[in-house]
Motif scaffolding. Structure first.
Motif, mmCIF file in Angstrom:
data_model
loop_
_atom_site.group_PDB
_atom_site.id
_atom_site.type_symbol
_atom_site.label_atom_id
_atom_site.label_comp_id
_atom_site.label_asym_id
_atom_site.label_seq_id
_atom_site.Cartn_x
_atom_site.Cartn_y
_atom_site.Cartn_z
ATOM 1 N N ASP A 91 -4.509 58.166 -7.179
ATOM 2 C CA ASP A 91 -5.190 58.821 -6.007
ATOM 3 C C ASP A 91 -6.783 59.040 -6.510
ATOM 4 O O ASP A 91 -7.608 58.957 -5.315
ATOM 5 C CB ASP A 91 -4.437 59.981 -5.650
ATOM 6 N N ARG A 94 -8.737 56.072 -6.718
ATOM 7 C CA ARG A 94 -9.047 55.491 -5.271
ATOM 8 C C ARG A 94 -10.431 55.889 -4.997
ATOM 9 O O ARG A 94 -11.023 55.103 -4.224
ATOM 10 C CB ARG A 94 -8.155 55.929 -4.179
ATOM 11 N N GLN A 136 0.125 49.772 -1.418
ATOM 12 C CA GLN A 136 -0.986 49.785 -0.915
ATOM 13 C C GLN A 136 -1.802 48.656 -0.655
ATOM 14 O O GLN A 136 -2.443 48.437 0.426
ATOM 15 C CB GLN A 136 -1.898 51.132 -1.757
ATOM 16 N N ARG A 139 -0.430 46.534 2.312
ATOM 17 C CA ARG A 139 -0.883 47.506 3.476
ATOM 18 C C ARG A 139 -2.225 47.041 3.792
ATOM 19 O O ARG A 139 -2.399 47.029 5.088
ATOM 20 C CB ARG A 139 -0.544 49.013 3.240
#
Length: 435
Positions: A91, A94, A136, A139
């Motif tokens: 995270d 990112r 991810q 998606r």
């Protein structure tokens, strides 16, 4: 009564090879196959008096002090699997890439490097990335083959990036400094990761549909700062482990204990610690290390018996006889390792081949540390190559049902080519390893 020694070393070597292949095809584990073949040839070639020689060979393998670092690094990986450290790390990364095309794939490679530097274990990394990064990327509309390849290739970087267990086992087998191996493998490991990043950038800019640009991130600055905290603990663990080794403060074994303590402390600070978590990590460590030790015992016993038979000298003379040029012999060894890597576990390959290969490498005037880095890079290929590339099976265990093994292996082809290119570069420019 017929004795196996009547075969002579030529037919004896062939008989060992045929017996190994035949027993492996039955599905028997490599550890038990090698131990059984070693026992058969010890009794059949030398008689019952040779059995104590096998036990002494096995004892010398398992009693090595440096071998203690293996369960420590496995424990680090097991604890990471069960904590939220990897998720927070992903995270946090990112936020770094911004709206760069292919940013999530590049972040996945960076996270893989950090995870590799924390534990040196392959399977756990691929499963973690398969759970975090692959969904991810799918998606967000990333090309499926690119996403699969990035997860498997990035997750396999633990083979190269210190503290790699592949390098530790090689160091034990070849009797070379593991600290020197770590130092020499650091740049090649980062080089391989940078090749993956370059490949991602080239592919997505040549074909923008492979990686749509992520929508603008509206996360408030305060939340971004909270997310960036996910980088702190992993980077501190890496700094303590590798810094203590490279700084000469601690040996590899001591640094591995520091790493376990660092990960445990991180889990406590994150308020994730529980005895159930510790028990699960300990059981996973016992299972993984048990496999490594049993393969080591079997391979050590077989190599010991084969050496007493005169087999190592026989095979060495065969290999050195193929050419007067040392580099041709090195390339031939790389080909053997590549083929073996398609069918055998890297632990077995290291323990079965390095007692033969390393003396030849030294006699040719090459550095065994450089050859160890070459070996680790070659094992990178074995993790991805069909039909038994373990990376594909690790990912398949957590991938969506519509992603078959065939799709995974096809996705890995470009990354296998990159790895082979990296092996070639290390052979042509050995200075990359600093040797």
């Amino acid at each position: 009564m017929f004795e196996l020694s009547q075969l002579g070393i030529e037919y004896g070597t062939l008989a060992i090879f045929v017996m190994l292949i035949g027993l492996l095809l039955t599905g028997m584990p490599l550890a038990f196959v090698t131990l059984l073949v070693a026992l058969i040839f010890a009794l059949g070639w030398f008689g019952p008096m040779a059995v104590p020689l096998i036990t002494s060979r096995v004892y010398s393998f398992v009693s090595s002090f440096v071998f203690v670092s293996v369960p420590m690094f496995v424990m680090m990986a097991a604890l990471l699997d069960r904590s939220g450290i990897a998720k927070d790390l992903f995270d946090a990364m990112r936020l770094v890439g911004g709206r760069l095309r292919g940013a999530v794939a590049i972040q996945t490679v960076f996270v893989a490097v950090v995870l590799a530097a924390m534990s040196g274990i392959i399977g756990g990394e691929i499963i973690l990335l398969g759970l975090l990064a692959l969904p991810q990327m799918l998606r967000l509309g990333y090309d499926r083959n690119l996403a699969i390849g990035v997860v498997c290739a990035g997750g396999s970087l633990g083979t190269m990036v210190p503290p790699s267990i592949v390098l530790i086992v090689y160091g034990l087998t070849a009797n070379v400094s593991i600290g020197d191996l770590f130092t020499s493998a650091f740049i090649p490991g980062l080089m391989l990761a940078s090749f993956y990043v370059a490949y991602i950038l080239i592919r997505v800019y040549l074909n923008p549909s492979m990686a749509p640009i992520v929508e603008k991130d509206d996360t408030p600055v305060r939340e971004k700062l909270v997310l960036l905290k996910g980088l702190v603990l992993p980077l501190m663990v890496v700094a303590f482990v590798l810094g203590s080794i490279y700084g000469g403060i601690a040996s590899v074994t001591e640094a591995s204990a520091v790493g376990v303590a660092g990960v445990l402390l991180s889990i406590v600070l994150r308020r994730e610690f529980s005895f159930e978590l510790l028990k699960g990590a300990a059981l996973q460590t016992l299972s993984t290390c048990g496999m490594i030790v049993w393969i080591g015992i079997g391979a050590s016993a077989l190599v010991g018996v084969f050496n007493l038979m005169g087999g190592i000298n026989f095979v060495s003379s065969l290999i050195t006889g193929i050419s007067d040029h040392g580099i041709v012999i090195i390339l031939f060894m790389m080909l053997i390792l590549f083929v073996l890597g398609m069918f055998l576990d890297w632990v077995g390959i290291a323990l079965l081949t390095m007692p033969i290969f390393v003396p030849i490498v030294i006699s040719l005037g090459y550095d065994p540390v450089w050859f160890g880095v070459l070996f680790a890079m070659n094992m990178q290929v074995s993790f991805l190559s069909p039909p038994f590339g373990p990376a594909a099976f690790y990912l398949k265990s957590v991938a969506p049902p519509d992603i078959s093994l065939g799709i995974i292996f096809r996705s890995l082809a470009p990354f296998i080519c990159i790895q082979i290119f990296a092996v070639a570069l290390l052979i042509i420019f050995p200075g990359i390893t600093g040797r």
